[in-house]
Motif scaffolding. Structure first.
Motif, PDB file in Angstrom:
ATOM      1  N   LYS A   1      13.670   7.322   6.815  1.00 34.23           N
ATOM      2  CA  LYS A   1      12.860   6.296   6.135  1.00 34.23           C
ATOM      3  C   LYS A   1      11.380   6.469   6.457  1.00 34.23           C
ATOM      4  O   LYS A   1      10.524   6.340   5.574  1.00 34.23           O
ATOM      5  CB  LYS A   1      13.337   4.893   6.515  1.00 34.23           C
ATOM      6  CG  LYS A   1      14.640   4.508   5.847  1.00 34.23           C
ATOM      7  CD  LYS A   1      15.064   3.100   6.230  1.00 34.23           C
ATOM      8  CE  LYS A   1      16.352   2.718   5.523  1.00 34.23           C
ATOM      9  NZ  LYS A   1      16.763   1.347   5.800  1.00 34.23           N
TER      10      LYS A   1
ATOM     11  N   ASP B   1       8.579   7.224   3.721  1.00 35.09           N
ATOM     12  CA  ASP B   1       7.442   6.303   3.625  1.00 35.09           C
ATOM     13  C   ASP B   1       6.126   7.080   3.630  1.00 35.09           C
ATOM     14  O   ASP B   1       5.183   6.727   2.911  1.00 35.09           O
ATOM     15  CB  ASP B   1       7.448   5.293   4.769  1.00 35.09           C
ATOM     16  CG  ASP B   1       8.489   4.208   4.596  1.00 35.09           C
ATOM     17  OD1 ASP B   1       9.030   4.055   3.471  1.00 35.09           O
ATOM     18  OD2 ASP B   1       8.775   3.506   5.584  1.00 35.09           O
TER      19      ASP B   1
ATOM     20  N   ASP C   1       5.714   8.572   0.287  1.00 39.60           N
ATOM     21  CA  ASP C   1       5.444   7.481  -0.657  1.00 39.60           C
ATOM     22  C   ASP C   1       3.958   7.145  -0.729  1.00 39.60           C
ATOM     23  O   ASP C   1       3.495   6.610  -1.722  1.00 39.60           O
ATOM     24  CB  ASP C   1       6.266   6.251  -0.248  1.00 39.60           C
ATOM     25  CG  ASP C   1       6.141   5.093  -1.226  1.00 39.60           C
ATOM     26  OD1 ASP C   1       6.241   5.341  -2.442  1.00 39.60           O
ATOM     27  OD2 ASP C   1       5.951   3.954  -0.766  1.00 39.60           O
TER      28      ASP C   1
END
Length: 122
Positions: A59, A63, A66
């Motif tokens: 994650k 991130d 992202d």
């Protein structure tokens, strides 16, 4: 955001990430990235993982990606994905094994048609 740039950047970032490549997780793309439009607002991803994988680490890595390429990430265990048959329902594509070619179409009331080529980065 231009789809070709976003998808190419995402593949390069994921391939260069040892945590994601070495993990017991698979990353699939689905959704608007496969439609004919050249611009997209984000890339839909599904991460299918086995229990025991460093999900927090994955994650964190996604991130970071992202921040450059907007992602909409869904996480499922292998058992959850099998129960929901998400990959088949969404026609998701393993991001490491295949890359859609340009020129695919989506027509109302007809299935999405996608042709695949090997996923090589320049």
């Amino acid at each position: 955001m231009l789809k070709d740039f976003a998808f190419s950047f995402l593949i390069a970032a994921l391939r260069g990430n040892s945590l994601i490549v070495a993990s017991l997780a698979k990353v699939y793309a689905f959704g608007s990235v496969f439609w004919k439009t050249r611009a997209i607002s984000d890339i839909d991803l599904l991460v299918v993982y086995e229990k025991g994988v460093d999900l927090r680490g994955i994650k964190r890595q996604l991130d970071a990606i992202d921040r450059v390429v907007p992602l909409d990430v869904t996480y499922m265990t292998t058992a959850e994905e099998k129960e929901l048959d998400f990959l088949a329902e969404q026609r998701a594509v393993d991001i490491f094994e295949a890359r859609p070619t340009i020129g695919y179409t989506r027509t109302p009331n007809f299935p999405l048609r996608v042709e695949f080529a090997s996923c090589e980065l320049p």
